[in-house]
Design a protein around this motif. Structure first.
Motif, PDB file in Angstrom:
ATOM      1  N   LEU A 173     -50.811  19.283 -10.793  1.00 50.14           N
ATOM      2  CA  LEU A 173     -50.537  18.156 -11.678  1.00 50.14           C
ATOM      3  C   LEU A 173     -49.807  18.648 -12.918  1.00 50.14           C
ATOM      4  O   LEU A 173     -50.119  19.710 -13.461  1.00 50.14           O
ATOM      5  CB  LEU A 173     -51.858  17.490 -12.093  1.00 50.14           C
ATOM      6  CG  LEU A 173     -51.841  16.520 -13.280  1.00 50.14           C
ATOM      7  CD1 LEU A 173     -51.073  15.255 -12.925  1.00 50.14           C
ATOM      8  CD2 LEU A 173     -53.260  16.177 -13.704  1.00 50.14           C
ATOM      9  N   VAL A 174     -48.825  17.853 -13.370  1.00 51.03           N
ATOM     10  CA  VAL A 174     -48.227  18.082 -14.681  1.00 51.03           C
ATOM     11  C   VAL A 174     -48.171  16.737 -15.399  1.00 51.03           C
ATOM     12  O   VAL A 174     -47.763  15.723 -14.820  1.00 51.03           O
ATOM     13  CB  VAL A 174     -46.818  18.718 -14.582  1.00 51.03           C
ATOM     14  CG1 VAL A 174     -45.853  17.832 -13.794  1.00 51.03           C
ATOM     15  CG2 VAL A 174     -46.245  18.999 -15.967  1.00 51.03           C
ATOM     16  N   SER A 175     -48.660  16.698 -16.638  1.00 53.10           N
ATOM     17  CA  SER A 175     -48.548  15.490 -17.457  1.00 53.10           C
ATOM     18  C   SER A 175     -47.619  15.804 -18.622  1.00 53.10           C
ATOM     19  O   SER A 175     -47.536  16.956 -19.060  1.00 53.10           O
ATOM     20  CB  SER A 175     -49.919  15.047 -17.974  1.00 53.10           C
ATOM     21  OG  SER A 175     -50.494  16.023 -18.810  1.00 53.10           O
ATOM     22  N   PHE A 176     -46.913  14.787 -19.117  1.00 54.29           N
ATOM     23  CA  PHE A 176     -45.864  15.061 -20.090  1.00 54.29           C
ATOM     24  C   PHE A 176     -45.641  13.893 -21.025  1.00 54.29           C
ATOM     25  O   PHE A 176     -45.978  12.740 -20.717  1.00 54.29           O
ATOM     26  CB  PHE A 176     -44.543  15.387 -19.371  1.00 54.29           C
ATOM     27  CG  PHE A 176     -44.103  14.318 -18.400  1.00 54.29           C
ATOM     28  CD1 PHE A 176     -43.352  13.234 -18.830  1.00 54.29           C
ATOM     29  CD2 PHE A 176     -44.466  14.380 -17.055  1.00 54.29           C
ATOM     30  CE1 PHE A 176     -42.955  12.237 -17.943  1.00 54.29           C
ATOM     31  CE2 PHE A 176     -44.075  13.386 -16.170  1.00 54.29           C
ATOM     32  CZ  PHE A 176     -43.323  12.319 -16.613  1.00 54.29           C
ATOM     33  N   GLN A 177     -45.072  14.204 -22.181  1.00 50.02           N
ATOM     34  CA  GLN A 177     -44.520  13.238 -23.118  1.00 50.02           C
ATOM     35  C   GLN A 177     -43.121  13.724 -23.447  1.00 50.02           C
ATOM     36  O   GLN A 177     -42.932  14.898 -23.769  1.00 50.02           O
ATOM     37  CB  GLN A 177     -45.359  13.155 -24.395  1.00 50.02           C
ATOM     38  CG  GLN A 177     -46.780  12.682 -24.164  1.00 50.02           C
ATOM     39  CD  GLN A 177     -47.610  12.747 -25.431  1.00 50.02           C
ATOM     40  OE1 GLN A 177     -47.108  13.068 -26.486  1.00 50.02           O
ATOM     41  NE2 GLN A 177     -48.894  12.439 -25.314  1.00 50.02           N
ATOM     42  N   VAL A 178     -42.130  12.846 -23.361  1.00 52.65           N
ATOM     43  CA  VAL A 178     -40.744  13.274 -23.495  1.00 52.65           C
ATOM     44  C   VAL A 178     -39.919  12.176 -24.150  1.00 52.65           C
ATOM     45  O   VAL A 178     -40.241  10.986 -24.017  1.00 52.65           O
ATOM     46  CB  VAL A 178     -40.164  13.648 -22.106  1.00 52.65           C
ATOM     47  CG1 VAL A 178     -40.126  12.436 -21.189  1.00 52.65           C
ATOM     48  CG2 VAL A 178     -38.780  14.285 -22.227  1.00 52.65           C
ATOM     49  N   VAL A 179     -38.873  12.569 -24.856  1.00 53.07           N
ATOM     50  CA  VAL A 179     -37.929  11.614 -25.442  1.00 53.07           C
ATOM     51  C   VAL A 179     -36.797  11.386 -24.445  1.00 53.07           C
ATOM     52  O   VAL A 179     -36.223  12.348 -23.917  1.00 53.07           O
ATOM     53  CB  VAL A 179     -37.360  12.139 -26.770  1.00 53.07           C
ATOM     54  CG1 VAL A 179     -36.268  11.195 -27.292  1.00 53.07           C
ATOM     55  CG2 VAL A 179     -38.467  12.284 -27.805  1.00 53.07           C
ATOM     56  N   VAL A 180     -36.495  10.123 -24.178  1.00 54.78           N
ATOM     57  CA  VAL A 180     -35.409   9.757 -23.268  1.00 54.78           C
ATOM     58  C   VAL A 180     -34.382   8.948 -24.056  1.00 54.78           C
ATOM     59  O   VAL A 180     -34.743   8.022 -24.783  1.00 54.78           O
ATOM     60  CB  VAL A 180     -35.917   8.923 -22.076  1.00 54.78           C
ATOM     61  CG1 VAL A 180     -34.772   8.635 -21.103  1.00 54.78           C
ATOM     62  CG2 VAL A 180     -37.058   9.623 -21.367  1.00 54.78           C
ATOM     63  N   GLU A 181     -33.116   9.299 -23.902  1.00 53.49           N
ATOM     64  CA  GLU A 181     -32.048   8.532 -24.533  1.00 53.49           C
ATOM     65  C   GLU A 181     -31.279   7.773 -23.468  1.00 53.49           C
ATOM     66  O   GLU A 181     -30.831   8.347 -22.479  1.00 53.49           O
ATOM     67  CB  GLU A 181     -31.092   9.440 -25.301  1.00 53.49           C
ATOM     68  CG  GLU A 181     -29.983   8.652 -25.997  1.00 53.49           C
ATOM     69  CD  GLU A 181     -29.072   9.519 -26.842  1.00 53.49           C
ATOM     70  OE1 GLU A 181     -27.880   9.156 -26.946  1.00 53.49           O
ATOM     71  OE2 GLU A 181     -29.537  10.537 -27.364  1.00 53.49           O
ATOM     72  N   GLN A 182     -31.141   6.470 -23.667  1.00 49.30           N
ATOM     73  CA  GLN A 182     -30.396   5.627 -22.731  1.00 49.30           C
ATOM     74  C   GLN A 182     -29.727   4.516 -23.514  1.00 49.30           C
ATOM     75  O   GLN A 182     -30.355   3.885 -24.363  1.00 49.30           O
ATOM     76  CB  GLN A 182     -31.329   5.037 -21.659  1.00 49.30           C
ATOM     77  CG  GLN A 182     -30.587   4.351 -20.516  1.00 49.30           C
ATOM     78  CD  GLN A 182     -31.493   4.116 -19.321  1.00 49.30           C
ATOM     79  OE1 GLN A 182     -32.699   4.231 -19.405  1.00 49.30           O
ATOM     80  NE2 GLN A 182     -30.911   3.775 -18.203  1.00 49.30           N
ATOM     81  N   ALA A 183     -28.448   4.315 -23.238  1.00 50.67           N
ATOM     82  CA  ALA A 183     -27.653   3.285 -23.928  1.00 50.67           C
ATOM     83  C   ALA A 183     -27.723   3.462 -25.445  1.00 50.67           C
ATOM     84  O   ALA A 183     -27.771   2.494 -26.196  1.00 50.67           O
ATOM     85  CB  ALA A 183     -28.121   1.893 -23.526  1.00 50.67           C
ATOM     86  N   GLY A 184     -27.722   4.734 -25.893  1.00 52.00           N
ATOM     87  CA  GLY A 184     -27.701   5.014 -27.314  1.00 52.00           C
ATOM     88  C   GLY A 184     -29.027   4.843 -28.022  1.00 52.00           C
ATOM     89  O   GLY A 184     -29.095   4.934 -29.244  1.00 52.00           O
ATOM     90  N   GLU A 185     -30.111   4.607 -27.278  1.00 55.30           N
ATOM     91  CA  GLU A 185     -31.428   4.413 -27.879  1.00 55.30           C
ATOM     92  C   GLU A 185     -32.374   5.514 -27.420  1.00 55.30           C
ATOM     93  O   GLU A 185     -32.326   5.949 -26.271  1.00 55.30           O
ATOM     94  CB  GLU A 185     -32.004   3.046 -27.487  1.00 55.30           C
ATOM     95  CG  GLU A 185     -31.182   1.877 -28.023  1.00 55.30           C
ATOM     96  CD  GLU A 185     -31.561   0.564 -27.377  1.00 55.30           C
ATOM     97  OE1 GLU A 185     -32.458   0.578 -26.515  1.00 55.30           O
ATOM     98  OE2 GLU A 185     -30.939  -0.453 -27.713  1.00 55.30           O
ATOM     99  N   GLU A 186     -33.237   5.975 -28.312  1.00 55.84           N
ATOM    100  CA  GLU A 186     -34.232   6.980 -27.990  1.00 55.84           C
ATOM    101  C   GLU A 186     -35.582   6.297 -27.771  1.00 55.84           C
ATOM    102  O   GLU A 186     -36.026   5.502 -28.593  1.00 55.84           O
ATOM    103  CB  GLU A 186     -34.347   8.016 -29.103  1.00 55.84           C
ATOM    104  CG  GLU A 186     -33.142   8.948 -29.178  1.00 55.84           C
ATOM    105  CD  GLU A 186     -33.315  10.024 -30.223  1.00 55.84           C
ATOM    106  OE1 GLU A 186     -34.240   9.901 -31.052  1.00 55.84           O
ATOM    107  OE2 GLU A 186     -32.532  10.989 -30.206  1.00 55.84           O
ATOM    108  N   ILE A 187     -36.207   6.615 -26.650  1.00 58.78           N
ATOM    109  CA  ILE A 187     -37.485   6.022 -26.279  1.00 58.78           C
ATOM    110  C   ILE A 187     -38.450   7.151 -25.956  1.00 58.78           C
ATOM    111  O   ILE A 187     -38.079   8.112 -25.285  1.00 58.78           O
ATOM    112  CB  ILE A 187     -37.334   5.102 -25.049  1.00 58.78           C
ATOM    113  CG1 ILE A 187     -36.276   4.026 -25.300  1.00 58.78           C
ATOM    114  CG2 ILE A 187     -38.661   4.456 -24.678  1.00 58.78           C
ATOM    115  CD1 ILE A 187     -35.909   3.243 -24.068  1.00 58.78           C
TER     116      ILE A 187
END
Length: 281
Positions: free
Chosen positions: A73-87
């Protein structure tokens, strides 16, 4: 050498950014399940459809905020950029052998790592139900009998939905890319025929499509939409509710509610327009 869950997670992100759907699907078992809050994706065929639509948005991964790993198992928190927005996103990948058997993905409900910004107002929103893409005919060559039922599916799943988003969903599912005037014309024509048949409603500008007889505005989670894919009146109604709950900086409060991080120039302009609408209601 055995592939670890962390290595699968890292490889998955690289393949998503590269848009390599074949290799991406190859990371999963035949019976793999991907669980999201808007839908559950089961099996390789459905995963292929899901990732084909997802990589078309050209997501890019930023900082890995947290990661924890065991032997399966791996659990994660990550920043994703899509359409110029960071989520900020989170998830867990469950491994069987050296491939993915189960995966859970979600978005933080507010900026700041899942905890509300100090003083932020939080509201419970209706969940967003996304249309599940499947193979559809090219709108430039398909007849009205083929386009109409699919467009109706999209509107019933996501309505009220911006017409541009509905048309782009159809176009991506058909293998198309840019929503040109040639591709738009038959889709727009299908929308007008559906209204004539009493199946959907929209205003005179035909900008927002919804199932016939349903509410003009529903305040929902952001879901898979980008900010500018949320109907302006939906954002305006969210602002009214935030204002009633004590929020003062409404554009920032909207981003917090949607779990968005960065106030881009484009977002600022869109939210300013929505704030003007909110003052009219």
């Amino acid at each position: 050498m055995t592939t670890t869950p962390r290595e699968l997670f890292d490889r998955q992100r690289r393949l998503i950014e590269a848009g390599d759907v074949d290799a991406l699907v190859g990371l999963y078992h035949e019976d793999a399940v991907l669980v999201r809050f808007d839908r559950t994706v089961r099996g390789k065929a459905a995963l292929r459809e899901h990732f084909t639509a997802y990589v078309a948005g050209r997501p890019r991964f930023g900082e890995v905020l947290n990661v924890a790993e065991t032997e399966d198992l791996v659990s994660f928190q990550v920043v994703v950029e899509q359409a110029g927005e960071e989520i900020k996103a989170y998830g867990a990948i469950f491994v069987r052998g050296e491939r993915i058997a189960r995966q859970v993905n979600g978005l933080f409900p507010a900026a700041g790592g899942g905890a509300a910004r100090k003083g932020a107002v939080q509201l419970d929103l209706e969940p967003y139900t996304a249309w599940a893409p499947h193979a559809v005919p090219d709108p430039r060559r398909a007849g009205r009998e083929a386009i109409g039922p699919v467009l109706l599916e999209i509107v019933h799943a996501e309505g009220p939905v911006l017409a541009d988003r509905a048309y782009r969903l159809y176009l991506k599912a058909s293998g198309g890319k840019a929503l040109t005037s040639i591709a738009r014309a038959p889709l727009s024509g299908a929308a007008f025929r559906l209204r004539q048949a009493g199946a959907i409603d929209f205003d005179d500008g035909a900008e927002v499509l919804r199932p016939a007889g349903t509410a003009e505005v529903r305040v929902r989670e952001l879901g898979p939409r980008t900010l500018d894919e949320v109907p302006p009146e939906e954002v305006a109604e969210l602002m009214r509710r935030l204002r009633a709950a004590g929020a003062t900086e409404l554009p920032r409060a909207v981003l917090d509610t949607y779990g968005l991080v960065r106030m881009t120039a484009k977002a600022e302009e869109y939210l300013a327009y929505a704030e003007e609408l909110s003052a009219e209601g």
